[in-house]
Write a protein that holds these residues in place. Structure first.
Motif: not given
Length: 446
Positions: A77-86, A242-248, A380-389
C-alpha cells in the motif's frame, strides 16, 4: 549606484543552508527517523515475536512466513499512499503532505503497540494487525520521498547529494533505534516478552511522533515549489502531476524504479531478514544478533553522508553504480557469513553491507532520484518510482529470502543469487541513465 547596490537582495553562500533550509532538514530527518524506526521495529518484531503472538497455531516456519507476509502487506500500500500524498505535495504544498504522512504513521505504530493478540481476539487480531500495517504503509509511502524532495529543493545544487544523504542516514538510524529497543528487552524471559513487554518499543514512538509533528508544523514551504507554482500561474493551470509525469518522463520513472532495486533488497536483508535467520537458523542468541545489527546500523548512519559527498564529487549515478557492482560481489559472502552464526564474522559482514554498499547506493540515491524530475512533479515522480519498487522488492525481500532458503533445504545460494540479481538491476539502470541524473534540476521564479 550605491542605492541600487543596497537594494539588491543579499546572496547566500552557495554551499550553505539558509535558516529555513536547516529547519526543513531537521523536520525531514526526524520524520524519516520515525518512519524507519517504525518499519525496522516491525521488521524486528516479525522476525522475533509476531509469529507466536498473532499466528500461534502455525508451525515455526509457517509462522515466520505469515509474519513476513504481514511485513510485506505494508509495502503493497506504499505506492498508493505515495501517489495520493505526492499529488497533495505537488498541487497543494510539500508542508501539508509531510504533516499528513507523519500523522498516519504515528497513529498506526502506536495502534500496533495497543493491539490485542490472538490469545484475546483470535483471528481478528491478525486482521487488525494487517489493517494497521496497511495504514502504516500508506503514510510511509510518501515519508522518505517527501523528505528527499524537501531537502533537495532547499539544498544548494552542488551539495544536493550530501544534504539528501544526511536524510538517508536516518533509515539506518531508525533501524538502530528499533534494534536497540528490542535489544533492551531481549534478555528477559520469552514469557515476559510475549506477555506485554513487546509493546513498549511500539508505544515509545508516540514521543517521536509528537516531536516530528510539532517541527513540521513550523516548517517553511520550499522555494523551488513556490517558484514552480508561480510559473504555473504565469503560464497555465498545472495538469494532474501523475498524468504529466507519465506523459513527459516515463523513461525517468522506469530508470528511477530500477535504480533502487539493489538498495531495497540489501536494506531489508540486513534490517529485517537477518534477525530471523540469525536467531532461528544460524543459532545465534537474540542479544548477539540484535547487537550485530545495531553495530552495523551505526556504520550506515555514519557512512551514508560520505556516500552523498562521493556522489557530489563523481556524480550520483556513478556512486550508485559502484555500490551496486560491489553489491553483486558481496551478496554470496554476506549469506555465508550469516550462516556461520559467529558474532564477529556476522558483525563484520553486516557492517560492510551498511558501511560500504548501502552507503553508496543510499547516500547518492537522493540526488540521483530528485535530479531526474522537475519540481512541478518531482514529489510524484520519486514517489511512484521508489514506492512501486518498495512494494515489489523491499516488502517481499524477507519473504523471498526465507522461501528461497527453505526451497534450498537451508542452503543460501538461491537467496544470495536473488540479492546479486537485484544489485545487477540497479547497475543496469544507472548505466542506462548515462549521467542524466548527475546534473541538479532547479526551478527559478519567473
Amino acid at each position: 549606484m550605491t542605492s541600487a547596490r543596497s537594494a539588491a537582495p543579499p546572496t547566500a553562500p552557495p554551499d550553505r543552508l539558509t535558516p529555513g533550509a536547516r529547519k526543513a532538514l531537521v523536520a525531514s530527518m526526524v520524520g524519516t527517523l520515525i518512519e524507519w524506526y517504525d518499519y525496522a521495529l516491525y521488521g524486528a518484531a516479525a522476525g522475533l515475536i509476531i509469529g507466536p503472538l498473532f499466528f500461534p497455531n502455525s508451525l515455526s516456519a509457517a509462522g515466520d512466513l505469515a509474519a513476513f507476509a504481514t511485513f510485506a502487506v505494508g509495502f503493497l500500500f506504499r505506492p498508493l499512499g505515495g501517489l495520493i500524498i505526492a499529488h497533495i505535495g505537488d498541487r497543494v504544498g510539500r508542508k501539508p503532505a509531510m504533516i499528513l504522512t507523519i500523522a498516519l504513521m504515528g497513529l498506526a505504530t502506536v495502534g500496533i503497540g495497543l493491539l490485542p493478540t490472538a490469545a484475546t481476539l483470535g483471528i481478528w487480531a491478525a486482521v487488525l494487525l494487517v489493517l494497521l500495517r496497511i495504514l502504516q504503509g500508506f503514510g510511509a509511502g510518501a515519508e522518505l520521498v517527501g523528505a528527499l524532495t524537501v531537502v533537495a529543493e532547499f539544498a544548494p545544487p552542488r551539495r544536493r547529494g550530501f544534504y539528501t544523504a544526511i536524510v538517508l542516514s536516518a533509515p539506518p538510524a531508525g533501524t538502530l533505534l528499533a534494534t536497540l529497543a528490542f535489544l533492551s528487552v531481549s534478555s528477559v524471559p520469552t514469557e515476559t516478552l510475549l506477555g506485554g513487554l513487546w509493546r513498549v518499543p511500539f508505544l515509545v514512538s508516540a514521543v517521536l511522533f509528537f516531536l516530528a509533528l510539532w517541527i513540521r508544523r513550523h516548517m517553511d514551504e520550499t522555494p523551488e515549489f513556490a517558484a514552480a507554482q508561480r510559473r504555473q500561474e504565469h503560464q497555465r493551470k498545472q495538469a494532474v502531476p501523475a498524468a504529466e509525469l507519465l506523459r513527459g518522463s516515463w523513461r525517468q520513472v522506469l530508470l528511477a524504479f530500477l535504480s533502487v532495486t539493489g538498495h531495497n533488497a540489501n536494506n531489508y536483508i540486513l534490517a529485517a531478514f537477518s534477525l530471523s535467520y540469525l536467531t532461528k537458523q544460524a543459532g545465534m542468541a537474540k542479544p548477539e544478533a540484535l547487537l550485530a545489527v545495531s553495530i552495523a546500523s551505526l556504520c550506515g548512519v555514519l557512512a551514508s553522508p560520505v556516500g552523498g559527498l562521493i556522489g557530489d564529487r563523481i556524480g550520483a549515478g556513478r556512486a550508485m553504480g559502484i555500490g551496486a557492482a560491489i553489491g553483486v560481489l558481496y551478496a554470496y559472502p554476506l549469506f555465508l557469513a550469516m550462516q556461520t552464526g559467529d558474532l564477529l564474522i556476522v558483525t563484520l559482514a553486516l557492517c560492510f553491507g551498511y558501511g560500504v554498499v548501502l552507503a553508496l547506493t543510499s547516500g547518492a540515491q537522493g540526488a540521483f532520484l530528485t535530479n531526474l524530475f522537475p519540481a512541478r512533479y518531482r514529489f510524484s515522480g520519486v514517489a511512484v518510482a521508489r514506492e512501486l519498487n518498495g512494494a515489489i522488492v523491499a516488502g517481499n525481500t524477507p519473504l523471498i529470502a526465507a522461501a528461497l532458503i527453505s526451497a534450498a533445504h537451508g542452503g543460501v545460494h538461491l537467496a544470495a543469487g536473488f540479492l546479486a540479481l537485484c544489485f545487477a538491476v540497479t547497475l543496469l539502470a544507472v548505466l542506462l541513465a548515462r549521467g542524466s541524473a548527475d546534473n541538479p534540476r532547479t526551478e527559478v521564479a519567473p
